[in-house]
Design a protein around this motif. Structure first.
Motif, PDB file in Angstrom:
ATOM      1  N   ALA A  75       0.809  -1.217   0.000  1.00 17.21           N
ATOM      2  CA  ALA A  75       0.000   0.000   0.000  1.00 17.21           C
ATOM      3  C   ALA A  75       0.845   1.272   0.000  1.00 17.21           C
ATOM      4  CB  ALA A  75      -0.929   0.011   1.208  1.00 17.21           C
ATOM      5  N   THR A  76       2.127   1.162   0.372  1.00 17.74           N
ATOM      6  CA  THR A  76       2.932   2.374   0.541  1.00 17.74           C
ATOM      7  C   THR A  76       4.152   2.462  -0.367  1.00 17.74           C
ATOM      8  OG1 THR A  76       4.184   1.319   2.331  1.00 17.74           O
ATOM      9  CG2 THR A  76       2.249   2.625   2.959  1.00 17.74           C
ATOM     10  N   ALA A  77       4.622   1.341  -0.896  1.00 19.29           N
ATOM     11  CA  ALA A  77       5.832   1.334  -1.724  1.00 19.29           C
ATOM     12  C   ALA A  77       5.469   1.404  -3.205  1.00 19.29           C
ATOM     13  CB  ALA A  77       6.643   0.069  -1.436  1.00 19.29           C
ATOM     14  N   GLU A  78       6.496   1.599  -4.014  1.00 17.35           N
ATOM     15  CA  GLU A  78       6.315   1.646  -5.469  1.00 17.35           C
ATOM     16  C   GLU A  78       6.564   0.265  -6.061  1.00 17.35           C
ATOM     17  OE1 GLU A  78       9.153   4.556  -6.807  1.00 17.35           O
ATOM     18  OE2 GLU A  78       7.905   6.226  -6.151  1.00 17.35           O
ATOM     19  N   ARG A  79       5.727  -0.122  -7.007  1.00 14.00           N
ATOM     20  CA  ARG A  79       5.957  -1.377  -7.741  1.00 14.00           C
ATOM     21  C   ARG A  79       7.071  -1.138  -8.746  1.00 14.00           C
ATOM     22  NH1 ARG A  79       1.525  -5.315  -8.248  1.00 14.00           N
ATOM     23  NH2 ARG A  79       2.437  -5.759 -10.261  1.00 14.00           N
ATOM     24  N   THR A  80       7.909  -2.139  -8.903  1.00  8.99           N
ATOM     25  CA  THR A  80       9.006  -2.037  -9.857  1.00  8.99           C
ATOM     26  C   THR A  80       9.269  -3.401 -10.462  1.00  8.99           C
ATOM     27  OG1 THR A  80      11.271  -1.227 -10.161  1.00  8.99           O
ATOM     28  CG2 THR A  80      10.823  -2.451  -8.137  1.00  8.99           C
ATOM     29  N   GLN A  81       9.964  -3.421 -11.581  1.00  5.84           N
ATOM     30  CA  GLN A  81      10.344  -4.691 -12.201  1.00  5.84           C
ATOM     31  C   GLN A  81      11.818  -4.933 -11.927  1.00  5.84           C
ATOM     32  OE1 GLN A  81       9.133  -5.846 -15.968  1.00  5.84           O
ATOM     33  NE2 GLN A  81       7.027  -5.811 -15.310  1.00  5.84           N
ATOM     34  N   VAL A  82      12.132  -6.173 -11.609  1.00  2.00           N
ATOM     35  CA  VAL A  82      13.511  -6.567 -11.347  1.00  2.00           C
ATOM     36  C   VAL A  82      13.914  -7.558 -12.425  1.00  2.00           C
ATOM     37  CG1 VAL A  82      15.062  -7.660  -9.691  1.00  2.00           C
ATOM     38  CG2 VAL A  82      13.173  -6.234  -8.886  1.00  2.00           C
ATOM     39  N   ALA A  83      15.066  -7.346 -12.998  1.00  6.73           N
ATOM     40  CA  ALA A  83      15.586  -8.215 -14.058  1.00  6.73           C
ATOM     41  C   ALA A  83      14.595  -8.303 -15.217  1.00  6.73           C
ATOM     42  CB  ALA A  83      15.924  -9.598 -13.512  1.00  6.73           C
ATOM     43  N   GLY A  84      13.818  -7.250 -15.417  1.00  3.21           N
ATOM     44  CA  GLY A  84      12.920  -7.164 -16.552  1.00  3.21           C
ATOM     45  C   GLY A  84      11.641  -7.958 -16.478  1.00  3.21           C
ATOM     46  N   HIS A  85      11.450  -8.761 -15.423  1.00  4.44           N
ATOM     47  CA  HIS A  85      10.240  -9.567 -15.413  1.00  4.44           C
ATOM     48  C   HIS A  85       9.604  -9.739 -14.030  1.00  4.44           C
ATOM     49  CE1 HIS A  85      13.510 -12.374 -14.599  1.00  4.44           C
ATOM     50  NE2 HIS A  85      12.632 -13.125 -13.972  1.00  4.44           N
ATOM     51  N   ALA A  86      10.368  -9.841 -12.979  1.00  2.00           N
ATOM     52  CA  ALA A  86       9.792 -10.057 -11.645  1.00  2.00           C
ATOM     53  C   ALA A  86       9.307  -8.727 -11.056  1.00  2.00           C
ATOM     54  CB  ALA A  86      10.821 -10.684 -10.720  1.00  2.00           C
ATOM     55  N   VAL A  87       8.142  -8.753 -10.448  1.00  2.00           N
ATOM     56  CA  VAL A  87       7.603  -7.557  -9.814  1.00  2.00           C
ATOM     57  C   VAL A  87       8.078  -7.517  -8.369  1.00  2.00           C
ATOM     58  CG1 VAL A  87       5.500  -6.370  -9.099  1.00  2.00           C
ATOM     59  CG2 VAL A  87       5.589  -7.514 -11.309  1.00  2.00           C
ATOM     60  N   ALA A  88       8.527  -6.357  -7.942  1.00  4.81           N
ATOM     61  CA  ALA A  88       9.025  -6.180  -6.581  1.00  4.81           C
ATOM     62  C   ALA A  88       8.548  -4.829  -6.069  1.00  4.81           C
ATOM     63  CB  ALA A  88      10.544  -6.255  -6.571  1.00  4.81           C
ATOM     64  N   TRP A  89       8.912  -4.526  -4.844  1.00  9.17           N
ATOM     65  CA  TRP A  89       8.565  -3.246  -4.225  1.00  9.17           C
ATOM     66  C   TRP A  89       9.831  -2.450  -3.976  1.00  9.17           C
ATOM     67  CZ3 TRP A  89       3.676  -2.440  -4.667  1.00  9.17           C
ATOM     68  CH2 TRP A  89       2.803  -3.512  -4.663  1.00  9.17           C
ATOM     69  N   ARG A  90       9.726  -1.125  -4.166  1.00 10.75           N
ATOM     70  CA  ARG A  90      10.856  -0.235  -3.951  1.00 10.75           C
ATOM     71  C   ARG A  90      10.392   0.946  -3.111  1.00 10.75           C
ATOM     72  NH1 ARG A  90      15.648  -0.071  -6.589  1.00 10.75           N
ATOM     73  NH2 ARG A  90      14.843  -1.220  -8.379  1.00 10.75           N
ATOM     74  N   VAL A  91      11.286   1.443  -2.285  1.00  9.00           N
ATOM     75  CA  VAL A  91      11.013   2.634  -1.481  1.00  9.00           C
ATOM     76  C   VAL A  91      10.659   3.777  -2.428  1.00  9.00           C
ATOM     77  CG1 VAL A  91      12.111   4.366   0.001  1.00  9.00           C
ATOM     78  CG2 VAL A  91      12.527   1.926   0.404  1.00  9.00           C
ATOM     79  N   PRO A  92       9.569   4.487  -2.174  1.00 13.86           N
ATOM     80  CA  PRO A  92       9.189   5.609  -3.037  1.00 13.86           C
ATOM     81  C   PRO A  92      10.319   6.647  -3.133  1.00 13.86           C
ATOM     82  CG  PRO A  92       7.423   5.095  -1.518  1.00 13.86           C
ATOM     83  CD  PRO A  92       8.614   4.286  -1.083  1.00 13.86           C
TER      84      PRO A  92
END
Length: 95
Positions: free
Chosen positions: A42-59
């Protein structure tokens, strides 16, 4: 349930681990896995890791950005987590 830690490196990429923070990591929160994931999603940014896996990153943090800028974003995120209403199974760290 056992507790889980939400931690990140200087790149702001968030991961969940049963271990306390290791060298070079920043502790964001601790608690029950389901609750920790709910708050982070709910609070972090969605990001892609290695072009395919979805992860969370600090805004505001990004891979390859200046370390000071990312450190500032991590500090702000920890403060923001600390201002959330109290929630059972979730405790922000580093505040």
């Amino acid at each position: 349930m056992s507790k889980v830690y939400a931690v990140c490196g200087i790149d702001g990429l968030i991961r969940f681990t049963p271990e306390p923070v290791a060298t070079g990591q920043f502790a964001l929160a601790v608690g029950e896995l389901v609750v920790i994931r709910e708050v982070i999603s709910a609070t972090a940014e969605r990001t892609q890791v290695a072009g395919h896996a979805v992860a969370w990153r600090v805004p505001g943090a990004s891979e390859g950005a200046d370390s000071r800028a990312n450190l500032s974003a991590i500090a702000q995120y920890i403060q923001d987590l600390g201002t959330r209403p109290l929630q059972s199974g979730f405790r922000p760290l580093g505040v």
